[in-house]
Design a protein around this motif. Structure first.
Motif, PDB file in Angstrom:
ATOM      1  N   MET A   1       0.853  -1.189   0.000  1.00  0.00           N
ATOM      2  CA  MET A   1       0.000   0.000   0.000  1.00  0.00           C
ATOM      3  C   MET A   1       0.893   1.245   0.000  1.00  0.00           C
ATOM      4  SD  MET A   1      -2.693   1.303   2.936  1.00  0.00           S
ATOM      5  CE  MET A   1      -3.275  -0.345   3.307  1.00  0.00           C
ATOM      6  N   ASP A   4       0.486   7.212   2.829  1.00  0.00           N
ATOM      7  CA  ASP A   4      -0.487   8.309   2.885  1.00  0.00           C
ATOM      8  C   ASP A   4       0.325   9.553   3.262  1.00  0.00           C
ATOM      9  OD1 ASP A   4      -3.353   8.941   5.128  1.00  0.00           O
ATOM     10  OD2 ASP A   4      -2.356  10.173   3.598  1.00  0.00           O
ATOM     11  N   GLN A 230       0.538  -5.016   7.352  1.00  0.00           N
ATOM     12  CA  GLN A 230      -0.908  -4.865   7.103  1.00  0.00           C
ATOM     13  C   GLN A 230      -1.392  -3.482   7.521  1.00  0.00           C
ATOM     14  OE1 GLN A 230      -1.928  -8.043   9.679  1.00  0.00           O
ATOM     15  NE2 GLN A 230      -1.812  -9.616   8.107  1.00  0.00           N
ATOM     16  N   ARG A 232      -1.041   0.868   8.262  1.00  0.00           N
ATOM     17  CA  ARG A 232      -0.988   2.087   7.447  1.00  0.00           C
ATOM     18  C   ARG A 232       0.356   2.788   7.644  1.00  0.00           C
ATOM     19  NH1 ARG A 232      -5.796   5.589   9.583  1.00  0.00           N
ATOM     20  NH2 ARG A 232      -5.019   7.076   8.057  1.00  0.00           N
TER      21      ARG A 232
END
Ligand code: 6PG
Length: 252
Positions: A1, A4, A230, A232
């Motif tokens: 991922m 952010d 897993q 963030r």
């Protein structure tokens, strides 16, 4: 991922980061009754801790359900001016009236740093009820970024950076206090949220190297190896630290 990436006006960075951290804390307390928070050291987070401790913000968070751990510590006494614990105590724990039972301090003063690292690992495992070889999951790990790409006390080319099994290792810094205690990548990358706190134009180049790598060496930087399994990965940058990024990211 992908990470952010959040960019604040310089004047808003501390308040924006404090609000984000409190949100995560409330979520963790709602989910499992407590907030396991690993604090970062260095100079960047101090004003964040001072903001969190202000009465207005303090009422928005049940700090007495928070367990404070450390991402790393210099091997000095807790009252030494370089102690990460000493900085957190002055800027956060004392102003909030935190019970010492809520604080898991790395014993940097122990002359046997390897014993202190193993002892801290035992504390984390007891706190979380997580036995080896399982890796405990902290709710939030705060990290800073050094201009050489180090994070916590995981420095380029050191054994601690490549520690495959331990949760806590002895780090070696090329500058300042050499001997450090540090969480390893294993436990950092197991966290629900990892939050990098980076401000100032002096960090703009290394921020770009980590977030927009141009070469294999960039991808091998300690901070570039932080990639939650897993969880963030969030970067809270001010405009100055983000000033060399080429991708357009709107201000929050
Ligand atoms: C420490 C930190 C270290 C720090 C970076 C950035 O103990 O010093 O854990 O990783 O976050 O060196 O430090 P500044 O915030 O002072 O730039």
């Amino acid at each position: 991922m992908p990470p952010d990436i959040r960019i604040s006006l310089e004047a808003r960075w501390t308040d924006d980061t404090a609000a984000f951290l409190r949100d995560l804390g409330r979520q963790a307390i709602r989910l499992h009754g407590r907030f396991l928070l690993a604090l970062s050291g260095g100079s960047t987070p101090q004003r964040l801790y001072q903001t969190l401790a202000q009465p207005t913000g303090a009422q928005q968070m049940d700090w007495h359900r928070t367990v404070f751990l450390f991402g790393d510590e210099r091997c000095v006494a807790p009252d030494h001016h370089d102690s990460n614990y000493g900085m957190a105590r002055a800027s956060l724990f004392d102003p909030l009236g935190i019970d010492p039972e809520q604080v898991y301090r790395m014993e940097g003063e122990n002359p046997d740093a390897h014993f202190a690292a193993d002892d801290y690992e035992r504390s984390i495992r007891t706190l979380t009820g997580c036995t080896a070889p399982e890796i405990p999951q902290l709710d939030l790990v705060l990290l800073g970024l050094g201009d050489d790409g180090h994070t916590a006390s995981l420095f380029p080319g050191t054994a601690a950076l490549h520690e495959p099994h331990r949760l806590v290792a002895v780090g070696r810094s090329p500058k300042g206090i050499s001997s450090r205690l540090t969480l390893t990548l294993g436990v950092i990358n197991r966290a629900s949220v990892v939050l990098f706190l980076v401000t100032g134009s002096a960090k703009a180049r290394i921020v770009r190297r980590v977030l927009e790598p141009q070469a294999a060496a960039d991808r091998a930087l300690p901070a570039a190896l932080v990639s939650p399994d897993q969880g963030r990965l969030v970067w809270m940058l001010d405009q100055a630290a983000a000033s060399e990024l080429t991708s357009h990211i709107p201000l929050i």
